[in-house]
Design an enzyme around this catalytic site. Structure first.
Site, PDB file in Angstrom:
ATOM      1  N   GLU A 182     -19.805 -17.855 -21.942  1.00 22.55           N
ATOM      2  CA  GLU A 182     -19.408 -16.809 -22.898  1.00 22.55           C
ATOM      3  C   GLU A 182     -18.146 -17.244 -23.641  1.00 22.55           C
ATOM      4  O   GLU A 182     -17.196 -16.477 -23.780  1.00 22.55           O
ATOM      5  CB  GLU A 182     -19.189 -15.475 -22.176  1.00 22.55           C
ATOM      6  CG  GLU A 182     -20.464 -14.882 -21.619  1.00 22.55           C
ATOM      7  CD  GLU A 182     -20.273 -13.469 -21.041  1.00 22.55           C
ATOM      8  OE1 GLU A 182     -19.121 -13.076 -20.763  1.00 22.55           O
ATOM      9  OE2 GLU A 182     -21.279 -12.765 -20.888  1.00 22.55           O
ATOM     10  N   GLU A 220     -28.251 -13.577 -18.745  1.00 22.34           N
ATOM     11  CA  GLU A 220     -27.674 -12.625 -17.787  1.00 22.34           C
ATOM     12  C   GLU A 220     -28.224 -11.245 -18.115  1.00 22.34           C
ATOM     13  O   GLU A 220     -27.659 -10.520 -18.944  1.00 22.34           O
ATOM     14  CB  GLU A 220     -26.139 -12.587 -17.876  1.00 22.34           C
ATOM     15  CG  GLU A 220     -25.440 -13.819 -17.368  1.00 22.34           C
ATOM     16  CD  GLU A 220     -23.921 -13.642 -17.284  1.00 22.34           C
ATOM     17  OE1 GLU A 220     -23.406 -12.549 -17.597  1.00 22.34           O
ATOM     18  OE2 GLU A 220     -23.247 -14.618 -16.908  1.00 22.34           O
TER      19      GLU A 220
END
Ligand SMILES: *[C@@H]1O[C@H](CO)[C@@H](O)[C@H](O)[C@H]1NC(C)=O
Ligand SMILES: *[C@@H]1O[C@H](CO)[C@@H](O)[C@H](O)[C@H]1NC(C)=O
Ligand SMILES: *[C@@H]1O[C@H](CO)[C@@H](O)[C@H](O)[C@H]1NC(C)=O
Ligand SMILES: *[C@@H]1O[C@H](CO)[C@@H](O)[C@H](O)[C@H]1NC(C)=O
Ligand SMILES: *[C@@H]1O[C@H](CO)[C@@H](O)[C@H](O)[C@H]1NC(C)=O
Length: 656
Positions: A187, A267
């Site tokens: 991320e 995710e």
């Protein structure tokens, strides 16, 4: 072109026959992206993965196989794990890859069970893990810009990747192993540095160590702004999102970046994380199941984060900002509970998967049995002050002003800061950390009399009493480093000066405390005489160790079994059984009340030794009962009512 390749490979075959690696190379193990059909190709066949996250560093090695098998039986064809750098390089250049740290064995186990592996080696991983997996010692360069092209950061990363990635190379799919894809960073688009040179550096090193044919990818939140700094040409961009979001819109974000190729949610959140002092997070089974259905119905590949959360043993939990530490349990409301138990969510998700793929037949390993060993009465052993010579064998470091944990090379746990009162404080006198520099909690006493607690963002002033020349002790606890956002340079200890009545306190003796060795030696020999109970005007007790032996009952088959320990009337502290650091307990704040005790740390051949370090207020002494009791129960409690905490109203300066 095709013809040329064919002839070349025919020519190469005899040359390669000699070596095992060569033999594997000419076999057809390939894992690729098929851009023209928006899918993965495994050995040339269309493929999509249905994966679940499990962190080997949050599950004892003893239970790796049990958890992996349960994941396999849910219908998963892959698992995903991070690698936590700080779990392996505890001191610069000192590597740990044995026992619970043996990531190669973990990946091999998955392989043996027929599971593929999606590897996320960071170097930054977030993961609600101390400092997002980065080793605290990186902060020895105070101004280091983490997750950027800062040369000192890159040098440390380079060295680490040079140790880790060569271990991973033989485990790659194309080399005969289970690893199909490898994530670069994590991320990154949510972080402020936005340094493409850093991503390019990682890309170059990953290819250098893993080969040109490894499939590298990135993961970012499903918003354009995150993909801007998180994605890079040559790294396949994927997204992450949870149940209930607009899946069409989320995958459109990925499509803007990757017009061709498989849709991937790296995710997909089955639950969510917790913080001390906030309600336990849950996500409804139906919401997770129906979103999973929609994702799979699109033909997308998906990884469920988490499929089993596990435990932040010892001091490994992370924290968010404004400072909020995560508890010991990382249950995550995942389909397998913290203790690996099958839940309704597990069966609901298995049912969804079954509608798309064949789920293995045969029995699902049952939840492990739990045993309520009952109450154990502990005796007070020693206060931290009485144990100082054992906890800090090299003696204190002297300094005019306070030093941080990093400056005294203590990365986790506790440091005791000691000075003397320069003035008479017979009347309550404010002891203060004007710059909010208590990282993260300080247990304050004067001449052995507890005064109270200072806490980052919450309590920065405390009135104390004592005579001039009296000893002022602050036992400072590192409650876990920030793992996400701007503030991951999270220094611990007294990170700014303390004042007494607005005068800066000086001439500190700083004791880095080695709890683990001291606990393993039972804090020296038990002489049968516990420490006396200091009488305190407040209802705090001095930070102290409590100890007991308990035996596993005989005559009951299959003991020891897993259990949970709870702390009725205790406040906050740390607990070890047979030297294994189970983590922090804090029932006074919640929501977690019990700690998971895996059975492999218990013994039947001798008494088990439990040592509790209570920091704030024990339920015995001070006029109460002589013995403090803990209780082993057969059910976890991780969602009890919690004490809500509100931050200081004034905007406080944050460090780093
Ligand atoms: C979901 O997002 C798509 C694409 O942006 C949009 O067309 C659609 O209306 C959205 N659906 C809902 C229910 O909001
Ligand atoms: C400290 O004591 C003073 C005087 O008794 C009082 O006014 C003040 O509110 C106290 N401060 C705190 C933080 O308890
Ligand atoms: C403490 O104050 C002194 C004097 O103002 C200053 O030199 C020093 O840097 C301060 N230390 C910390 C840790 O803030
Ligand atoms: C004793 O502890 C309780 C629980 O934290 C607290 O509410 C109370 O104010 C304390 N009493 C004194 C006298 O400090
Ligand atoms: C617990 O048992 C160990 C080993 O059997 C022994 O050395 C120790 O003194 C015992 N501790 C207590 C508190 O009884």
């Amino acid at each position: 072109m095709l013809g040329v390749v064919r002839i070349l490979s025919l020519l190469l075959v005899p040359l390669l026959l000699g070596s095992a690696r060569g033999l594997r190379k000419v076999s057809s193990r390939t894992f690729k992206i098929d851009s023209s059909h928006n899918r993965f190709l495994k050995d040339g066949q269309p493929f999509r993965y249905i994966s679940g996250s499990i962190h080997y560093f949050r599950v004892p090695r003893f239970y790796w196989k049990d958890r992996l098998l349960k994941m396999k039986m849910a219908g998963l064809n892959a698992i995903q794990t991070y690698v936590a750098w700080n779990f392996h390089e505890l001191q610069p250049g000192q590597y740990e890859f044995t026992g619970d740290h043996d990531v190669e064995h973990f990946i091999q186990l998955a392989h043996d069970l027929g599971l593929l592996v999606i590897l996320r080696p960071g170097p930054y991983i977030c993961a609600e893990w101390d400092m997002g997996g980065l080793p605290a010692w990186l902060l020895e360069k105070k101004s280091i810009v983490l997750r950027s092209s800062d040369p000192d950061y890159l040098a440390a990363v380079d060295k680490w990747l040079g140790v880790l990635l060569p271990k991973m190379r033989p485990l790659l799919y194309q080399n005969g192993g289970p690893i199909i894809t490898v994530q670069v960073e994590n991320e990154y688009g949510s972080y402020y540095t936005c340094d493409y040179d850093y991503l390019r550096f990682l890309q170059e090193r990953f290819h250098g160590h893993l080969g040109e044919d490894v499939l590298l990818f990135t993961t970012d939140g499903a918003h354009e702004k995150f993909l801007q700094c998180g994605a890079l040409q040559g790294l396949y961009a994927t997204v992450d999102f949870g149940a209930g979001v607009n899946i069409t819109a989320a995958f459109l974000t990925q499509r803007q970046r990757e017009p061709r190729g498989p849709l991937v949610n790296s995710e997909f959140y089955t639950g969510w994380l917790d913080h001390w002092g906030q309600p336990h997070s849950t996500v409804h089974v139906k919401a997770v199941a129906s979103s999973l259905y929609d994702i799979l119905a699109r033909g997308a590949s998906v990884n469920m984060y988490m499929f089993i959360g596990g435990t932040n043993f010892a001091y490994w939990n992370g924290a968010n900002t404004p400072y909020q530490a995560q508890p010991t349990s990382y249950d995550y409301d995942a389909p397998l509970s913290e203790a690996g138990d099958l839940t309704d969510k597990y069966f609901a998700l298995r049912d969804v998967i079954q509608q798309f793929e064949k789920v293995p037949e045969g029995p699902i390993p049952p939840s492990t049995p739990k045993f309520a060993y009952g109450k154990v009465a502990l005796k007070k052993l020693k206060t931290v002050e009485e144990a100082l010579s054992i906890l800090c064998r090299s003696g204190p470091i002297q300094s005019l002003y306070p030093l941080t944990f990093i400056q005294v090379k203590q990365y986790f746990g506790f440091v005791l800061y000691r000075t003397t009162l320069p003035q008479d404080c017979s009347n309550p006198t404010p002891l203060s950390s004007p710059f909010n520099g208590i990282h993260d909690r300080a247990y304050v006493s004067v001449n052995g009399v507890p005064q109270g607690v200072l806490e980052r963002n919450l309590v920065i002033t405390l009135n104390i009493t004592g005579k001039a020349g009296a000893t002022l002790d602050l036992l400072v606890e590192n409650m876990g480093r920030v793992n996400y956002g701007h503030s991951i340079n999270d220094f611990k200890g007294l990170v700014s000066n303390l004042t007494l009545d607005s005068n800066i306190l000086t001439d500190w003796k700083i004791f880095p405390l080695n709890m683990e060795d001291a606990v393993r030696s039972h804090l020296g020999t038990w002489d049968g005489h516990g420490s006396s109970y200091a009488h305190s005007p407040s209802n705090y007790t001095l930070p102290a160790f409590y100890v007991a032996n308990f035996s596993i009952p005989t005559g009951i088959p299959d003991l020891p079994q897993d259990t949970f320990i709870q702390f009725p009337g205790w406040t906050k502290g740390q607990v070890w059984i047979n030297g294994f650091n189970l983590g922090r307990y804090w029932p006074a704040r919640g929501p977690q009340v019990t700690l998971f005790v895996p059975r492999h740390i218990l013994v039947t051949s001798a008494p088990n030794t439990i040592i509790v370090l209570e920091l704030e207020r024990a339920p015995c002494g001070n006029g109460g009962p002589e013995l403090c009791t803990v209780e082993f129960v057969d059910r976890p409690v991780i969602s009890a009512a919690q004490t809500m905490v509100t931050s200081l109203k004034t905007k406080t300066k944050t460090h780093g």
